[in-house]
Design a protein around this motif. Structure first.
Motif, short mmCIF file in Angstrom:
data_model
loop_
_atom_site.label_atom_id
_atom_site.label_comp_id
_atom_site.label_asym_id
_atom_site.label_seq_id
_atom_site.Cartn_x
_atom_site.Cartn_y
_atom_site.Cartn_z
N LEU A 27 42.47 43.21 32.10
CA LEU A 27 42.08 42.37 30.97
C LEU A 27 42.48 40.91 31.18
N LYS A 28 43.71 40.69 31.67
CA LYS A 28 44.14 39.31 31.93
C LYS A 28 43.37 38.72 33.11
N ALA A 29 43.13 39.53 34.14
CA ALA A 29 42.38 39.05 35.30
C ALA A 29 40.95 38.67 34.90
N LEU A 30 40.35 39.45 34.01
CA LEU A 30 39.00 39.14 33.55
C LEU A 30 38.96 37.77 32.88
N ALA A 31 39.98 37.48 32.09
CA ALA A 31 40.03 36.18 31.40
C ALA A 31 40.25 35.04 32.39
N ILE A 32 41.18 35.22 33.34
CA ILE A 32 41.53 34.15 34.26
C ILE A 32 40.46 33.92 35.31
N LEU A 33 39.95 35.00 35.91
CA LEU A 33 39.04 34.88 37.04
C LEU A 33 37.57 34.81 36.64
N SER A 34 37.26 35.14 35.39
CA SER A 34 35.86 35.12 34.95
C SER A 34 35.53 33.91 34.09
N SER A 35 36.50 33.09 33.80
CA SER A 35 36.25 31.97 32.88
C SER A 35 35.17 31.03 33.42
N ASP A 36 35.13 30.81 34.74
CA ASP A 36 34.11 29.95 35.33
C ASP A 36 32.73 30.56 35.15
N THR A 121 34.36 22.48 40.48
CA THR A 121 34.44 23.35 39.30
C THR A 121 35.33 22.74 38.24
N VAL A 122 36.50 22.26 38.66
CA VAL A 122 37.43 21.67 37.70
C VAL A 122 36.84 20.40 37.09
N ALA A 123 36.23 19.56 37.93
CA ALA A 123 35.66 18.31 37.43
C ALA A 123 34.49 18.59 36.48
N VAL A 124 33.56 19.46 36.89
CA VAL A 124 32.38 19.76 36.08
C VAL A 124 32.77 20.47 34.79
N SER A 125 33.70 21.41 34.88
CA SER A 125 34.10 22.18 33.70
C SER A 125 34.78 21.31 32.65
N SER A 126 35.70 20.46 33.11
CA SER A 126 36.38 19.59 32.15
C SER A 126 35.40 18.59 31.53
N SER A 127 34.43 18.12 32.33
CA SER A 127 33.42 17.21 31.81
C SER A 127 32.51 17.92 30.81
N ALA A 128 32.12 19.18 31.13
CA ALA A 128 31.25 19.94 30.22
C ALA A 128 31.99 20.26 28.92
N GLY A 129 33.27 20.57 29.02
CA GLY A 129 34.06 20.81 27.82
C GLY A 129 34.14 19.58 26.94
N THR A 130 34.26 18.44 27.57
CA THR A 130 34.28 17.19 26.83
C THR A 130 32.94 16.96 26.12
N ASP A 131 31.83 17.30 26.80
CA ASP A 131 30.50 17.16 26.19
C ASP A 131 30.39 18.02 24.92
N ALA A 132 30.97 19.23 24.97
CA ALA A 132 30.92 20.10 23.79
C ALA A 132 31.68 19.48 22.62
N THR A 305 33.59 27.07 22.58
CA THR A 305 32.74 26.71 23.73
C THR A 305 33.39 25.60 24.54
N ALA A 306 33.91 24.61 23.83
CA ALA A 306 34.63 23.54 24.52
C ALA A 306 35.83 24.10 25.28
N LEU A 307 36.55 25.02 24.62
CA LEU A 307 37.71 25.63 25.27
C LEU A 307 37.34 26.39 26.53
N ILE A 308 36.29 27.20 26.48
CA ILE A 308 35.91 28.00 27.65
C ILE A 308 35.41 27.11 28.77
N LEU A 309 34.73 26.01 28.41
CA LEU A 309 34.27 25.09 29.44
C LEU A 309 35.44 24.41 30.14
#
Length: 605
Positions: A27-36, A121-132, A305-309
Motif C-alpha cells: 500500500l505504501k509502495a503503491l502511493a510512493i512509486l505510482s504517484s507519477d 519528472t520533478v520539474a514537470v510535476s511541480s510545474s503542473a501542480g502549480t498550474d492546478a 489534484t495539485a497535491l498529486i501533481l
C-alpha cells in the motif's frame, strides 16, 4: 548549530541494522512509486485534446479511440514489466535488463535516459501542480516559480528523512486523489446519463475533412505521456519488503488497474461534457466545475489534484537515487551516490535530483509544458530497450512458457518503438535536444568509468612481490618566526626522527639577521635554513628547496613537510591572518608525491 538544524529537518541518524524496517509494503509502495503514473491522469487527456483542437471542436471525439489505444499500450507495458520484475528481482529496470542482454552501451542509454527523465519528472510535476493551484487561484500565477521551488525543497527534505517516513506522510494525499477522481468520474457519469450536462458533446464518428494519420499519431503520442512512471516499480524492487518481487508485481498490477480506470474515465467525461482545453484552466478543473460547480467539492478536487501533481515527483525521488546507486556501483557515476545517509537513504542522489530539477524550474520560469514531449521520449527509449532486452533473454534461455513471454515483450517493444518514433517525427522541434544531451550523458558515464579504471590500475599492487619499503624520515618545517606553535611542531617532529630542519623564507635582510640571532639564542636542537626571496614569494624558494631535498634523500628517506598552523577560537578571526599554511598545503598536494601534515595549535582567546 548546523548539526541541530540538520537533526530538526531530517531526524536522528538510524542504525544500519534498521534498513529492513525501511522496506515498503504494497500500500505504501503503491502511493510512493505510482504517484507519477497516477498523476498523469490530470494532464494525459488534456495533451490529446490540445492536439485535436487544431482541427476544431468536432474532432474532439477522436479522443475516445485514442484513449482506448493508450489503455491497450498500458496493458502491454504492465504485463511486460511484470515479467521484468520476476526476471530481475534485484531491481534496476531498463538499465539492468539492457546492460545484461544488449550490452553496456545499450544499458547506459537506458540508464541515462531514465536519469534525465527523473529530473524532468520533478520539474514537470511541480510545474503542473502549480498550474492546478493557479487555475483555482489565478492571483498566484506570478508566483509560479516560487511555489514550485518550495515544493521541491519539501519533497527533498521528506525523502532525506527516509523512505518509510516519507511514505507514511505522502500516502494519504495520493489515496485522497484516487478517491476524488473516482468520485468525480462516478458523479460526472451519473450527471451525464441523467441529462444534467449543459454543454453538447461533439458528434461521435463525425467526418473531419482535414484529419490526417500524422495528426492522429501526434495526439496518440501526446496521450502516451500518461504512461510515464509505469517503469518505476520495476526499478525499485529492493525497496519492497520480502518477498520483494511478488509485492512489486502486485503493486504494478494495482497501479495499472487504477491508472487505466481513471484515465479512460476522465477521457469519457471530457468528451461527454464537450470540454475544450484552455491555457488558464485545466481539463480536470473544467470537468469538476461542470459537475459540482465552484463549491467546496470543486476546491477539494483541485487541491488533491495539485497535491498529486506535486507528489508525482516523489516517484523520481524513489527511483533516481537507486538507479544512480547502480550506475555508481558499476563505476559509471561518482561513488558518492553509493553512500547511504543518516536516514539510510541515498542522500546524495536525493539532493542532486532536487538541485537539478530546481535549476530547470528557474531556467524555464516554471513553464515546463514544452518539456513534456522530451520527458516522454526519455521514458520510451528505455521502455523499448527494456522490451528488446527481455526478448533476447527469452530467446537465449528458453524457459518454460517462453514463447508467450517473448510474444508479450515483442508486442511491447514494437509498440514502444513506434511511440518513440512518432514522438521524434511529430515533435522533433521539442525533442531534438535529446540527441545532443543524451550523447553528452553517455560521454559523462564513459569518462567517469575510464577514470575509475585508470585509478585502479595505478593503485593496484602485486601482493606477492610488492612490499612496504623501510626508509628513514626527513622532516621539513616551514616557519614564519619563533612562536609557540613552531615550538610545538618541532617537539612533535623530534619525537619521530632526529632528521629535522626548519625553513624560513625571508624578504628583508634585517629581518633575516634578527631571526637567525634569535634562533641561535633559542637553540631548539634543529637546524635553521634561510631562503632569500627577492620577489617576496614564499612558494618558489620553498619548492626549489623541497626539490633539492627530494633529489638527495628520495632513495633513503620519506620526506614529510610538517606545517605549523594555529587555529583561532572564532571563525571570523581567520580573516585577520595570512593563510600561508593553507597555500603551502594546497600547492604541495597538487605538485608533490610527499607526505604533507599539519600540526594544529588551538588558541584560547
Amino acid at each position: 548549530m548546523v548539526s541541530k538544524v540538520k537533526r530538526l529537518l531530517i531526524g536522528k541518524p538510524m542504525k544500519s541494522t534498521a534498513i529492513e524496517d525501511e522496506k515498503l509494503g504494497k500500500l505504501k509502495a503503491l502511493a510512493i512509486l505510482s504517484s507519477d503514473a497516477l498523476s498523469s491522469v490530470a494532464y494525459g487527456t488534456e495533451q490529446i485534446l490540445i492536439v485535436l483542437m487544431t482541427l476544431g471542436f468536432a474532432a474532439l471525439w477522436y479522443s475516445i479511440p485514442i484513449s482506448i489505444a493508450v489503455l491497450g499500450l498500458l496493458t502491454i507495458l504492465v504485463l511486460s514489466f511484470r515479467q521484468t520484475i520476476f526476471s530481475y528481482p534485484q531491481g534496476g529496470g531498463a538499465y539492468i535488463v539492457a546492460k545484461d542482454n544488449l550490452g553496456v552501451m545499450s544499458g547506459l542509454t537506458a540508464g541515462g535516459s531514465l536519469l534525465v527523465d527523473y529530473i524532468l519528472t520533478v520539474a514537470v510535476s511541480s510545474s503542473a501542480g502549480t498550474d492546478a493551484i493557479t487555475s483555482a487561484f489565478p492571483q498566484l500565477h506570478e508566483h509560479r516559480v516560487l511555489i514550485s521551488l518550495i515544493m521541491i525543497v519539501f519533497l527533498t527534505l521528506m525523502n532525506l528523512r527516509g523512505v518509510t517516513e516519507s511514505a507514511s506522510v505522502l500516502a494519504l494525499p495520493v489515496y485522497m486523489f484516487v478517491v476524488a477522481i473516482f468520485v468525480l468520474i462516478i458523479c460526472g457519469t451519473i450527471n451525464y446519463f441523467l441529462g444534467d450536462v449543459q454543454a453538447a458533446a461533439p458528434q461521435f464518428g463525425a467526418t473531419i475533412s482535414n484529419i490526417s494519420l500524422f495528426l492522429l499519431l501526434k495526439a496518440f503520442s501526446s496521450g502516451c505521456s500518461a504512461l510515464t512512471g509505469v517503469e518505476a516499480v520495476s526499478n525499485a524492487i529492493p525497496n519492497f519488503r520480502h518477498p520483494a518481487e511478488k509485492n512489486a508485481a502486485a503493486t504494478l498490477i494495482m497501479m495499472g488497474a487504477i491508472l487505466g480506470a481513471m484515465f479512460i474515465g476522465i477521457s469519457l467525461l471530457a468528451y461527454w461534457y464537450g470540454i475544450m482545453p484552455t491555457e488558464k484552466e485545466t481539463v480536470v478543473s473544467q470537468i469538476a466545475g461542470a459537475t459540482f460547480g465552484r463549491g467546496l467539492i470543486y476546491y477539494i478536487i483541485q487541491g488533491v489534484t495539485a497535491l498529486i501533481l506535486f507528489l508525482a515527483a516523489n516517484t523520481a525521488y524513489s527511483a533516481f537515487p537507486l538507479l544512480a546507486f547502480m550506475l555508481a556501483k558499476d563505476k559509471f557515476m561518482p561513488h558518492m551516490f553509493m553512500v547511504r545517509g543518516d536516514r539510510l537513504g541515498f542522500s546524495n542522489g536525493i539532493i542532486m535530483l532536487g538541485v537539478l530539477s530546481a535549476l530547470l524550474i528557474v531556467a524555464f520560469h516554471g513553464d515546463t509544458e514544452n518539456l513534456i514531449p522530451l520527458y516522454a521520449v526519455g521514458v520510451f527509449i528505455p521502455f523499448t530497450l527494456s522490451q528488446l532486452g527481455m526478448m533476447v533473454r527469452w530467446i537465449k534461455l528458453k524457459p518454460s512458457g517462453w514463447v508467450v513471454k517473448l510474444l508479450i515483450n515483442t508486442i511491447g517493444m514494437l509498440t514502444t518503438l513506434s511511440i518513440t518514433l512518432i514522438f521524434i517525427i511529430t515533435k522533433f522541434s521539442q525533442v531534438w535536444m535529446i540527441f545532443i544531451f543524451l550523447p553528452l550523458v553517455m560521454r559523462f558515464f564513459s569518462r567517469i568509468h575510464r577514470h575509475y579504471q585508470n585509478t585502479a590500475d595505478e593503485l593496484r599492487i602485486n601482493i606477492a612481490t610488492d612490499k612496504p619499503a623501510i626508509k628513514g624520515s626527513t622532516m621539513v618545517i616551514p616557519i614564519a618566526g619563533i612562536t609557540r606553535v613552531v615550538m610545538y611542531t618541532i617537539s612533535y617532529a623530534k619525537s619521530l626522527t632526529d632528521n629535522v630542519v626548519a625553513v624560513y623564507v625571508g624578504f628583508d635582510e634585517e629581518e633575516i639577521r634578527k631571526l637567525e640571532a634569535k634562533w641561535e639564542e633559542w637553540d631548539p636542537g634543529v637546524r635553521l635554513i634561510v631562503l632569500r626571496s627577492r620577489y617576496r614569494s614564499v612558494m618558489r624558494p620553498l619548492m626549489r628547496f623541497i626539490d633539492t631535498v627530494e633529489w638527495k634523500t628520495a632513495e633513503t628517506d620519506h620526506i614529510t613537510i610538517l606545517i605549523p598552523q594555529f587555529i583561532t577560537k572564532h571563525w571570523w578571526q581567520n580573516i585577520l591572518h595570512n593563510q600561508t599554511s593553507l597555500l603551502i598545503r594546497a600547492v604541495l598536494f597538487k605538485e608533490k608525491d610527499i607526505v604533507i601534515a599539519t600540526v594544529p595549535y588551538h588558541l584560547n582567546r
